[in-house]
Design an enzyme around this catalytic site. Sequence first.
Site: not given
Ligand code: ADP
Length: 164
Positions: A90, A41, A128, A17
């Site tokens: 990703r 969630k 996450s 992130h």
């Molecule tokens: P959501 O529950 O909305 O998917 P996340 O917190 O999991 O939210 O992710 C927020 C954003 O960060 C999303 O666009 C996700 O694709 C991106 N993201 C999460 N992990 C990575 C990573 N390792 N590399 C690039 N982008 C990421």
Amino acid sequence: MKIAICPGSFDPVTYGHLNIIERSAALVDHLIVAVFRNPNKHSMFTMEERLDMLKETTKHLPNVEVDAFDGLLNEYAEARNCHLLIRGLRAFSDFEYEFQRALLLKKVNPTLETAFFMTEGKYSFLSSTGVRELACFGGNVSKLVPPYVQQVIEAKFKSDKSEA
Ligand code: ADP
């Protein structure tokens, strides 16, 4: 002023992130990292904990604001006078979900654009969910999250264990 919103659950924030946040903050005047309060969630970390971890780990970025939102993202964007959303990508598995979501949002509000940042290769495996799973079993997350987040995770698991 060019404003963008980087929305997500950030449960918890990872180096993946932060990589997207740093790269997008460099391209806009003001970046809002918006943490979604999703009533459907279950989150491991409370909204307050997620906001705190994000504020602490983005404090070196002066044009980044961390905020919470619930309800519809397009309405939040409108209220913040923002027309640009930034999401990270990703793998192919992200693509289908993100593609549908971006088109749906565009249908609801045609002035709202979604831009995607390709992850840096070294973070392509990082999520996450993976961090939460590792943390649950006492795994070492030091290469996945900043030291502050690691401390919060460890403190949470210590207090959960002592409550059990
Ligand atoms: P959501 O529950 O909305 O998917 P996340 O917190 O999991 O939210 O992710 C927020 C954003 O960060 C999303 O666009 C996700 O694709 C991106 N993201 C999460 N992990 C990575 C990573 N390792 N590399 C690039 N982008 C990421």
